[in-house]
Scaffold this active site. Structure first.
Site, PDB file in Angstrom:
ATOM      1  CD  GLU A   1      16.745  16.374   2.787  1.00 40.43           C
ATOM      2  OE1 GLU A   1      17.277  15.729   3.717  1.00 40.43           O
ATOM      3  OE2 GLU A   1      15.838  17.203   2.965  1.00 40.43           O
TER       4      GLU A   1
ATOM      5  CD  GLU B   1      13.598  14.306   5.930  1.00 44.42           C
ATOM      6  OE1 GLU B   1      13.619  14.660   7.114  1.00 44.42           O
ATOM      7  OE2 GLU B   1      14.577  13.799   5.362  1.00 44.42           O
TER       8      GLU B   1
HETATM    9  P1  P53 Z   1      21.265  16.002   9.815  1.00 44.59           P
HETATM   10  C1  P53 Z   1      17.178  14.079  11.210  1.00 44.59           C
HETATM   11  C2  P53 Z   1      17.852  12.977  10.940  1.00 44.59           C
HETATM   12  C3  P53 Z   1      17.918  12.533   9.644  1.00 44.59           C
HETATM   13  C4  P53 Z   1      17.337  13.190   8.608  1.00 44.59           C
HETATM   14  O1  P53 Z   1      20.223  15.414   8.777  1.00 44.59           O
HETATM   15  C5  P53 Z   1      16.685  14.332   8.883  1.00 44.59           C
HETATM   16  C6  P53 Z   1      16.600  14.773  10.192  1.00 44.59           C
HETATM   17  C7  P53 Z   1      15.880  15.943  10.583  1.00 44.59           C
HETATM   18  O2  P53 Z   1      16.208  16.290  11.870  1.00 44.59           O
HETATM   19  O3  P53 Z   1      16.122  14.951   7.862  1.00 44.59           O
HETATM   20  C8  P53 Z   1      16.819  15.506   6.777  1.00 44.59           C
HETATM   21  O4  P53 Z   1      21.442  17.433   9.458  1.00 44.59           O
HETATM   22  C9  P53 Z   1      16.379  16.922   6.719  1.00 44.59           C
HETATM   23  C10 P53 Z   1      17.492  17.906   6.637  1.00 44.59           C
HETATM   24  C11 P53 Z   1      18.683  17.405   7.407  1.00 44.59           C
HETATM   25  C12 P53 Z   1      19.163  16.131   6.765  1.00 44.59           C
HETATM   26  O5  P53 Z   1      18.157  15.174   6.782  1.00 44.59           O
HETATM   27  O6  P53 Z   1      20.635  15.795  11.142  1.00 44.59           O
HETATM   28  O7  P53 Z   1      15.435  17.161   5.719  1.00 44.59           O
HETATM   29  O8  P53 Z   1      17.006  19.142   7.082  1.00 44.59           O
HETATM   30  O9  P53 Z   1      19.706  18.333   7.520  1.00 44.59           O
HETATM   31  C13 P53 Z   1      20.401  15.556   7.409  1.00 44.59           C
HETATM   32  O10 P53 Z   1      22.519  15.229   9.622  1.00 44.59           O
END
Ligand code: P53
Length: 488
Positions: free
Chosen positions: A383, A189
């Site tokens: 993702e 990202e």
């Molecule tokens: P989490 C933040 C918010 C949304 C997506 O996010 C993000 C992030 C990174 O802080 O990126 C991706 O765990 C990222 C993963 C992350 C996933 O989204 O905040 O590539 O590392 O775990 C989900 O719910």
């Protein structure tokens, strides 16, 4: 016309080292920014609150060797449990597993002359485990885990020296895993940087006249590093496929008011297109000139930077997709909700998750179509998923219809996009096994098809349990996306 998922479609899941491995001070690994990032339980989950990053806060965290408030230090113990965990992924039929290598294990001092053999061996074991189960390992070279030392000694990606250090790291892993690993992603990202400079670029907001300029400098250095890494990967093995990656912040105009539509275009460019244009089209897009000029942003480039970017574009477009948002020229009276790294405007037509992220499967079809239209390169969903509060029943089951419903609707959207003609080559859902949340460091924000018995403070047996979604996804993979199960 294609009517179904291609035969060789890659189905799987994705994790990152800093959210899963734990073992933060084992076998020579040095500390990383996630290790000094505190658990961040918000009073209101629907409002994003950033953890503040100051040098002082980092010093305090470094001295505290207890992991209670620093959950990423313990992860889910994947460092030790990878064999059992990968076996569970294999049981679901994964044909690809995306994970990241911790730079801080391979080059603990940032500029070591030789890599840490223990780390190289460890990742080789993980890769071999994947291959044993007929899973393609897909490696993220850098996933939000900047080694602290690179920030402290060099000032993070603001410093051009990082390009060489990164390339040295890339050369080490490309060479070592040649013939075993074919799919690579240069930076997780990459577009998060502008919103999360310390976390992803290691650039602390201290001592700069124009912090935004410093961030764009860091991003430029990452662009050059990614392009050079792509070149190197192809030279080392021309079977290598190197992807770029953004978190796609899909956005719609709030109304058909022309000003709202212009704002949507602006947001899409600034948050998404800029990063893909550089890495997939191979040039800085023309529309950025105005932004850089009006915001006094002067990026220092060296001779050859633009050429290397031009000549080494990504082989595939990787992106994460969780939600969508809206754009409005006048947001004064609009409701906000939490989103990826920032609060966003609420779309009245969409429901949000427990964390306020707006669920929008149609937005995935829209994104696949618009992005493919722009670049015409193979697309990879790196993702996608939903964070839920799961409950472990006494009999060891977890009933997570909400997660099944989320994925089913997104798979239907992917099918539509494939019918539309999009060249979609793979899908790695986020967090197939519960891991620590990136944004909040909570354990209770779970994405997995496999439950890990651990709470926010590290209590629990860490035992793994299969959720209902485990069996559902297994069947989806078995039927190559044909049977998405009954809709309740
Ligand atoms: P989490 C933040 C918010 C949304 C997506 O996010 C993000 C992030 C990174 O802080 O990126 C991706 O765990 C990222 C993963 C992350 C996933 O989204 O905040 O590539 O590392 O775990 C989900 O719910």
């Amino acid at each position: 016309m294609r009517t179904q998922f291609p035969d060789n479609f890659l189905w799987g899941g994705a994790i990152s080292a800093c959210q899963a491995e734990g073992a933060y001070n084992v076998d020579g690994r040095s500390m990383t920014i996630p290790d000094v990032t505190m658990y961040n339980k918000k009073l209101d989950r629907k409002i994003t609150k950033q953890v503040s990053f100051t040098r002082e806060a980092i010093e305090v965290a470094k001295k505290d060797l207890d992991d209670t408030m620093y959950p990423k230090r313990r992860g889910i113990d994947f460092y030790y449990t990878y064999k059992e965990d990968i076996a569970l992924l294999a049981e679901m039929g994964f044909s690809v597993f995306r994970f990241s290598i911790a730079w801080s294990r391979v080059f603990p001092n940032g500029d070591d002359t030789t890599p840490n053999e223990k780390a190289l061996e460890y990742y080789e074991n993980v890769i071999d485990e994947c291959l044993k189960h007929n899973m393609e390992p897909l490696i993220t070279i850098s996933h939000f885990d900047m080694p602290l030392v690179l920030m402290e000694k060099f000032g993070g990606w603001y410093n051009r020296k990082l390009i060489d250090l990164y390339l040295n790291y890339c050369e080490t892993i490309f060479t070592r895993y040649r013939g075993k690993v074919k799919y690579w992603v240069t930076f997780n990202e990459i577009n998060m940087s502008i919103k999360a400079g310390p976390k992803t670029l290691g650039i602390i907001n201290e001592g700069f006249d124009n912090y935004e300029e410093a961030l764009f400098q860091g991003i430029h250095n990452q662009f050059v590093a990614a392009a050079k890494a792509t070149k190197l990967a192809h030279e080392i093995d021309n079977n290598n496929k190197i992807g770029c990656m953004v978190a796609y912040f899909t956005t719609y105009a709030h109304t058909c008011k022309p000003d709202d539509v212009m704002k949507m275009l602006y947001d899409d460019r600034m948050r998404n297109q800029f990063y893909l244009d550089v890495q997939a089209k191979g040039k800085y897009p023309w529309y950025m000139d105005r932004y850089f000029t009006e915001n006094n942003i002067n990026i220092k480039m060296e001779d050859g930077d633009l050429e290397v970017i031009k000549e080494n574009t990504a082989d595939f477009i990787g992106f994460s997709y969780y939600m969508s948002m809206i754009s409005s020229a006048d947001a004064t009276n609009l409701e906000i909700t939490s989103g990826n790294v920032m609060n966003v405007l609420k779309n009245p037509y969409l429901e949000g998750s427990e964390w306020g992220w707006q669920i929008d499967p149609v937005g995935l079809r829209y994104t696949l179509n618009t992005v493919y239209d722009r670049y015409e390169k193979p697309m990879f969903i790196l993702e996608n998923g939903i964070g839920l509060l799961d409950k472990l029943n006494e009999d060891g089951t977890i009933n997570d219809e909400g997660r099944v419903d989320y994925h089913r609707r997104h798979f239907e959207a992917m099918k539509e996009a494939i019918k539309d003609g999009v060249d979609l080559i793979g899908y790695t859902m986020w967090g197939p096994i519960d891991i620590i949340s990136s944004g909040t460091s909570e354990m209770s924000k779970r994405y997995g098809f496999i439950y890990v018995d651990q709470d926010d403070f590290g209590n629990g047996s860490k035992k793994r349990y299969k959720k209902d979604s485990f069996y559902w996804y297994k069947n989806v993979i078995k039927t190559n996306g044909e049977d998405l199960g009954d809709v309740k």
